[in-house]
Design a protein around this motif. Structure first.
Motif, PDB file in Angstrom:
ATOM      1  N   LEU A  25       0.965  -1.231   0.102  1.00 25.87           N
ATOM      2  CA  LEU A  25       0.101  -0.081   0.039  1.00 25.87           C
ATOM      3  C   LEU A  25       0.843   1.315  -0.141  1.00 25.87           C
ATOM      4  N   SER A  26       2.165   1.225   0.780  1.00 25.87           N
ATOM      5  CA  SER A  26       2.741   2.495   0.823  1.00 25.87           C
ATOM      6  C   SER A  26       3.519   2.601  -0.636  1.00 25.87           C
ATOM      7  N   ASP A  27       4.026   1.433  -1.255  1.00 27.84           N
ATOM      8  CA  ASP A  27       4.505   1.439  -2.359  1.00 27.84           C
ATOM      9  C   ASP A  27       3.421   2.074  -3.601  1.00 27.84           C
ATOM     10  N   GLU A  28       1.995   1.801  -3.402  1.00 26.26           N
ATOM     11  CA  GLU A  28       0.976   2.069  -4.400  1.00 26.26           C
ATOM     12  C   GLU A  28       0.654   3.470  -4.177  1.00 26.26           C
ATOM     13  N   LEU A  29       0.894   4.009  -2.895  1.00 27.82           N
ATOM     14  CA  LEU A  29       0.604   5.277  -2.397  1.00 27.82           C
ATOM     15  C   LEU A  29       1.640   6.302  -3.285  1.00 27.82           C
ATOM     16  N   ASN A  30       2.821   5.914  -3.027  1.00 29.61           N
ATOM     17  CA  ASN A  30       4.127   6.615  -3.770  1.00 29.61           C
ATOM     18  C   ASN A  30       3.753   6.912  -5.179  1.00 29.61           C
ATOM     19  N   ALA A  31       3.373   5.464  -6.004  1.00 32.35           N
ATOM     20  CA  ALA A  31       3.079   5.594  -7.458  1.00 32.35           C
ATOM     21  C   ALA A  31       2.011   6.520  -7.498  1.00 32.35           C
ATOM     22  N   PHE A  32       0.832   6.649  -6.807  1.00 30.98           N
ATOM     23  CA  PHE A  32      -0.449   7.613  -6.905  1.00 30.98           C
ATOM     24  C   PHE A  32       0.060   8.852  -6.763  1.00 30.98           C
ATOM     25  N   ALA A  33       0.860   9.165  -5.840  1.00 29.96           N
ATOM     26  CA  ALA A  33       1.284  10.681  -5.675  1.00 29.96           C
ATOM     27  C   ALA A  33       1.930  11.087  -6.901  1.00 29.96           C
ATOM     28  N   THR A  34       3.184  10.349  -7.421  1.00 31.32           N
ATOM     29  CA  THR A  34       3.833  10.471  -8.710  1.00 31.32           C
ATOM     30  C   THR A  34       2.805  10.696  -9.779  1.00 31.32           C
ATOM     31  N   ARG A  35       1.681   9.980  -9.919  1.00 29.57           N
ATOM     32  CA  ARG A  35       0.720  10.201 -10.924  1.00 29.57           C
ATOM     33  C   ARG A  35      -0.058  11.233 -10.891  1.00 29.57           C
ATOM     34  N   PHE A  36      -0.210  11.636  -9.475  1.00 30.44           N
ATOM     35  CA  PHE A  36      -0.968  12.920  -9.407  1.00 30.44           C
ATOM     36  C   PHE A  36      -0.184  14.078  -9.807  1.00 30.44           C
ATOM     37  N   SER A  37       1.180  14.076  -9.183  1.00 33.37           N
ATOM     38  CA  SER A  37       2.013  15.289  -9.514  1.00 33.37           C
ATOM     39  C   SER A  37       2.186  15.379 -11.305  1.00 33.37           C
ATOM     40  N   GLY A  68       0.968  19.711  -5.101  1.00 31.42           N
ATOM     41  CA  GLY A  68       1.761  18.298  -5.231  1.00 31.42           C
ATOM     42  C   GLY A  68       2.383  18.071  -4.001  1.00 31.42           C
ATOM     43  N   PRO A  69       2.953  18.999  -3.068  1.00 37.32           N
ATOM     44  CA  PRO A  69       3.666  18.725  -1.976  1.00 37.32           C
ATOM     45  C   PRO A  69       2.771  18.005  -0.836  1.00 37.32           C
ATOM     46  N   ALA A  70       1.451  18.588  -0.816  1.00 38.64           N
ATOM     47  CA  ALA A  70       0.548  18.203   0.096  1.00 38.64           C
ATOM     48  C   ALA A  70       0.211  16.552  -0.281  1.00 38.64           C
TER      49      ALA A  70
END
Length: 186
Positions: A25-37, A68-70
């Motif tokens: 889940l942590s890895d998926e959130l990291n990928a999600f944040a990257t996609r968001f940005s 993005g930072p949030a």
């Protein structure tokens, strides 16, 4: 961001298999944040390239610089379930801001580009939640997040998160949002 809702734990779920481990889940959130940005940045560039209005160009930069930072902060929360709720909250707040809130006319003719990006991001966040929450749990979380986003919106024309940060203080103890943090994962 750290002050957005984070309290989540599902009662009676000890030992249940959720399909994702904490690390996954942590890895998926990291990928999600990257996609968001990437989506926000790409949409902002597309909007900026289509206008000569310096105010709109400035807003596209603020969009990326403020949200993005949030989102990065949410994605890297020590508890990935809390990070997920924060990420979903930011996503819903952004969509509401750009569709019905203070930001509904922020980008002029480029507004549909921003709205499309926000809708895609929110759909992605909900899809991530579906990987470790039951449909009923996800709906309860979505409903509570939407309520918070309505009460504590992103405001102004510069993507102010001042009111949005107060959402964490408003989460009732009986909310689905107070039930996800200790949710046992696979």
């Amino acid at each position: 961001c750290a002050s957005l809702p984070s309290g989540l734990a599902w009662p009676g779920r000890a030992g249940s298999d959720r399909g994702l481990t904490q690390e996954e889940l942590s890895d998926e959130l990291n990928a999600f944040a990257t996609r968001f940005s990437a989506l926000v940045s790409t949409a902002g560039e597309e909007i900026a390239d289509a206008t000569n209005d310096p105010a709109i160009r400035r807003r596209t930069l603020l969009w990326s610089l403020r949200l993005g930072p949030a989102m990065q902060e949410a994605a890297f929360a020590p508890n990935p379930q809390a990070g997920y709720v924060r990420a979903l909250t930011i996503s819903v707040m952004m969509r509401r801001y750009l569709t019905t809130g203070d930001g509904r006319n922020l980008f002029g003719a480029g507004q549909p580009i921003a709205v499309s990006a926000a809708q895609t991001i929110e759909a992605d966040a909900l899809a991530l939640g579906a990987r470790f929450l039951t449909p009923q749990e996800l709906e309860a979380v979505r409903r509570d997040v939407d309520s918070l986003a309505e009460r504590f919106p992103i405001t102004g024309t510069q993507f102010s998160l001042v009111r949005a940060r107060k959402a964490a203080e408003a989460v009732p103890a009986s909310s689905a949002l107070t039930d996800v943090i200790t949710l046992p994962l696979a």
